[in-house]
Design a protein around this motif. Sequence first.
Motif, short mmCIF file in Angstrom:
data_model
loop_
_atom_site.label_atom_id
_atom_site.label_comp_id
_atom_site.label_asym_id
_atom_site.label_seq_id
_atom_site.Cartn_x
_atom_site.Cartn_y
_atom_site.Cartn_z
N HIS A 79 0.84 -1.19 0.00
CA HIS A 79 0.00 0.00 0.00
C HIS A 79 0.88 1.25 0.00
N ALA A 104 -8.53 3.33 -1.13
CA ALA A 104 -9.10 2.16 -0.47
C ALA A 104 -8.13 1.61 0.57
N THR A 137 -13.32 -5.70 -6.25
CA THR A 137 -12.41 -5.99 -7.35
C THR A 137 -12.89 -5.22 -8.57
N GLU A 175 -17.00 -4.14 -11.91
CA GLU A 175 -16.66 -4.11 -10.50
C GLU A 175 -17.45 -5.19 -9.79
N SER A 206 -6.70 2.14 -6.16
CA SER A 206 -6.83 1.30 -4.97
C SER A 206 -5.92 1.76 -3.85
N ARG A 222 -14.55 -7.20 0.01
CA ARG A 222 -13.52 -6.85 -0.96
C ARG A 222 -14.17 -6.30 -2.20
N VAL A 246 -4.00 -4.66 -1.31
CA VAL A 246 -4.28 -4.48 -2.74
C VAL A 246 -3.72 -5.70 -3.46
N ASP A 257 -9.21 -4.63 -3.48
CA ASP A 257 -8.84 -3.94 -2.25
C ASP A 257 -9.94 -4.15 -1.21
N THR A 293 -4.48 0.31 -10.05
CA THR A 293 -3.65 0.14 -8.86
C THR A 293 -3.50 1.45 -8.10
#
Length: 144
Positions: free
Chosen positions: A28, A72, A136, A128, A68, A134, A76, A94, A65
């Motif tokens: 992260h 979030a 994704t 999504e 996230s 979670r 990740v 995430d 990425t």
Amino acid sequence: MYVTFEKTRLPSLCAVTGGPGRFWIVPHAHRAVAAARREVRCALEAGGVGEGAADDALLVVSELTTNSIAHALPPVTLRVAVLDQEFIRIEVGDSGAPPPGRRQAGQPADEHGRGNAIVSTVASRTGELTQAGRVTRWAEVPLD
């Protein structure tokens, strides 16, 4: 099911074996986005993916990425797989809640708010999935 961890070239990512494609746990930290791009580029080159499709996939990897990491909670995760020799599927997961709708960039000089639009332009499909706490976000980039 056993999960095997491999050492990667870059100490900032942890590659995990099992399942389709390649899977990484991404730290992260914003510097990890560059490491994710390098790992994905190597995986796509090893798989014989053309430069144009690889570049588009790397752009999607960067955007998803970065979002996230910025918006979030960890961990990740990143998965990249070639599907039916037609698409590169990129999935970034995430532990954060989905963002509230698409944000529009403000002024032309605004540096934020364009990521989803960029992904939607480059990818043929996006989506999504929220499951068990979670989120994704995924995109499919056509192969050359």
